[in-house]
Design an enzyme around this catalytic site. Structure first.
Site, PDB file in Angstrom:
ATOM      1  N   CYS A 251      23.946  51.707  32.429  1.00  0.00           N
ATOM      2  CA  CYS A 251      22.824  50.981  31.831  1.00  0.00           C
ATOM      3  C   CYS A 251      21.470  51.638  32.070  1.00  0.00           C
ATOM      4  CB  CYS A 251      22.791  49.544  32.327  1.00  0.00           C
ATOM      5  SG  CYS A 251      22.753  49.380  34.124  1.00  0.00           S
ATOM      6  N   GLY A 423      14.802  42.734  38.793  1.00  0.00           N
ATOM      7  CA  GLY A 423      13.691  41.979  39.370  1.00  0.00           C
ATOM      8  C   GLY A 423      13.373  40.705  38.606  1.00  0.00           C
ATOM      9  N   GLY A 426      12.950  40.666  34.866  1.00  0.00           N
ATOM     10  CA  GLY A 426      14.198  40.777  34.121  1.00  0.00           C
ATOM     11  C   GLY A 426      15.179  39.667  34.401  1.00  0.00           C
TER      12      GLY A 426
END
Length: 498
Positions: A251, A423, A426
């Site tokens: 990712c 974090g 997100g």
């Protein structure tokens, strides 16, 4: 013969695994550091010896990526991770701060449910099991249904080795026939202490809704800005190699190049020399029209695929020499589908004038599906690099390196991890590469250090009985290190014998 409902069977199996895992964890929670490390080393050795076979299994079952790249991921998840955590104490006294009179003691979190993705199925299972056992936790791996067999085999390999080295049965296990209902039961079960969620947004969101501590990932729509000061040939090579690595199933892989205008054409030429195949506008539009669902998620059949496979499925010509496909972007957002996260060998490309505009486009990309995750910059301008670090809503700012292997900590000094948290911005509790410290609880023994204020001695506050004497002060001395070691050894011995 009575037919057994698969969902009900999966739920019952999940319950059995959870209760067994908690029993195993309780029997292991006072194991010595020597015992724990011996078991972990056996797991690592087994994973390394089977890395190639497990990588081939993962490729064969899912169709994603390249077997050799999956082998490298398995080796990274075992040996590389172990090298990073092996010398970290997790048992007994971890540290002794004589000035603050604090003794820190390691403790397991409990039973950890580890959700694993189809993109990195065997390596994530190995990684999460290793960090969990190092902290004396139990771990239950919940595979993605499309990668259930290879994930279960990876767990079997490390369980067999761990138990031969003294690991309690049930400490590491796998929900071998996963269903949504079974995985949900794992996450909700009373014996579950924590959820480590690596996977799609639906499952990560579900993990955060179970009322348990959960550490989840987020999408990584990673912009890669290439500045006019960059080493252009090196940047081009790294971007193509990173994007093509295991067909972009990590990712943190680059999703679009943002090229500074003075070097854009040279960068394009260098990328083409390393196997980047540019699509025409018509080809790019055709690809974009079939690559995403109406909700913006990628069509699963194109995830983790080679350029040639994508070309065949979409109906566009792709040469055998192509390592990645590149599409010029006219903007970022819903009207430009190829500016989304693409977990496959398709990369966007756009041109900007200077690093300030590059900053703005990078922020747009992160906000369009990659908040908090990662950003890549190729530059020799420290002002531009620090501006990216300060301004970008990303917790991994990767400088002059691969996005994919840099983000997970292979080509950088970041904590080696296959679970990258984005974090608060997100939607996650932390912005770290998840590692041992996140699954290790720490108890603190705190000794009397300073006298309380006089007002604290008053009963009932102002106007209280000031004549009541304060309790006698406790000793301000904590024991010396030799005494601590002796006491800990004695206590642990008694606990293991009971």
């Amino acid at each position: 013969m009575t037919n057994i409902d698969k969902d009900l069977a999966s739920i019952q199996k999940a319950r059995d695994l959870c209760t067994r895992a908690r029993e195993a964890m309780r029997s292991f929670q006072f194991a010595s550091q020597e015992e724990v490390d011996r078991i972990c080393e056996a797991m690592v050795e087994a994973a390394m010896s089977e890395a190639a076979r497990l990588g081939q299994m993962a490729h064969d079952e899912t169709g994603f990526g390249y077997p050799l790249h999956k082998k490298l991921k398995n080796e990274f998840a075992s040996k590389h991770v172990w090298e990073y955590i092996k010398d970290t104490p997790t048992c007994g006294v971890l540290s002794h701060d004589k000035e603050r009179k604090i003794i820190e003691i390691g403790a397991p979190v409990g039973v950890i449910v580890a959700l694993t993705p189809s993109t990195n199925p065997t390596s994530t299972a190995i990684f999460k099991s290793l960090i969990s056992v190092k902290a004396r936790n139990a771990v239950i791996v919940a595979p993605h249904p499309s990668a259930a067999n290879c994930t279960a085999e990876a767990v079997r390999v490390i369980v067999e080795a761990g138990e031969k080295a003294g690991m309690p049965p049930g400490l590491v296990s796998c929900l071998e026939h996963p269903t949504i209902e079974g995985t949900t039961e794992l996450m909700s079960h009373y014996a579950t202490s924590m959820i480590l969620a690596t996977g799609g947004p639906g499952m990560v969101k579900a993990a955060h809704s179970k009322g348990k501590p959960a550490l989840g990932v987020g999408p990584g729509n990673v912009p890669a800005y290439v500045d006019r000061t960059a080493h252009i040939a090196k940047a081009a090579r790294m971007i193509v190699e990173s994007k093509s690595f295991d067909c972009s199933t990590i990712c943190a892989t680059e999703q679009a190049v943002i090229a500074d205008a003075p070097i854009a054409e040279r960068l394009k030429a260098e990328m083409q020399a390393h196997g980047a195949h540019w699509l025409t506008k018509e080809e790019a539009d055709k690809l974009a029209s079939v690559m995403f669902r109406p909700n913006g998620l990628m069509v699963a059949s194109l995830v983790g695929r080679t350029p040639q496979y994508i070309g065949e499925k979409v109906g566009i010509p792709v040469p055998e020499s192509a390592r990645i496909l590149v599409a010029d972007l006219e903007g970022i957002g819903p009207k430009h589908p190829l500016s989304r996260e693409k977990l496959t060998t398709v990369l966007g490309f756009m041109v900007v004038d200077g690093w300030r505009e590059g900053c703005e486009r990078a922020i747009e990309m992160l906000k369009f599906g990659g908040d908090g995750h990662s950003v890549s910059i190729h530059s020799r301008d420290e002002e531009a690099i620090l501006a990216f670090g300060i301004e970008k809503p990303a917790f991994r700012v990767l400088v002059n390196t691969w996005g994919s292997l840099g983000g997970v900590g292979f080509t950088t000094g970041l904590a080696p991890s296959l679970t990258l948290a984005p974090g608060g911005v997100g939607g996650a509790a932390v912005g770290d590469n998840i590692t041992l410290k996140h699954v290790l609880n720490v108890k603190r023994v705190a000794y009397h250090l300073r006298e309380a204020p006089e007002v604290a001695k008053l009963r009932g506050g102002v106007g209280g009985d000031a004549s009541t004497p304060a309790p006698a002060s406790a000793s301000t001395n904590d024991p010396g290190q030799d005494a601590i070691n002796r006491i800990v050894a004695q206590v642990l011995a008694e606990m293991r014998n009971n």
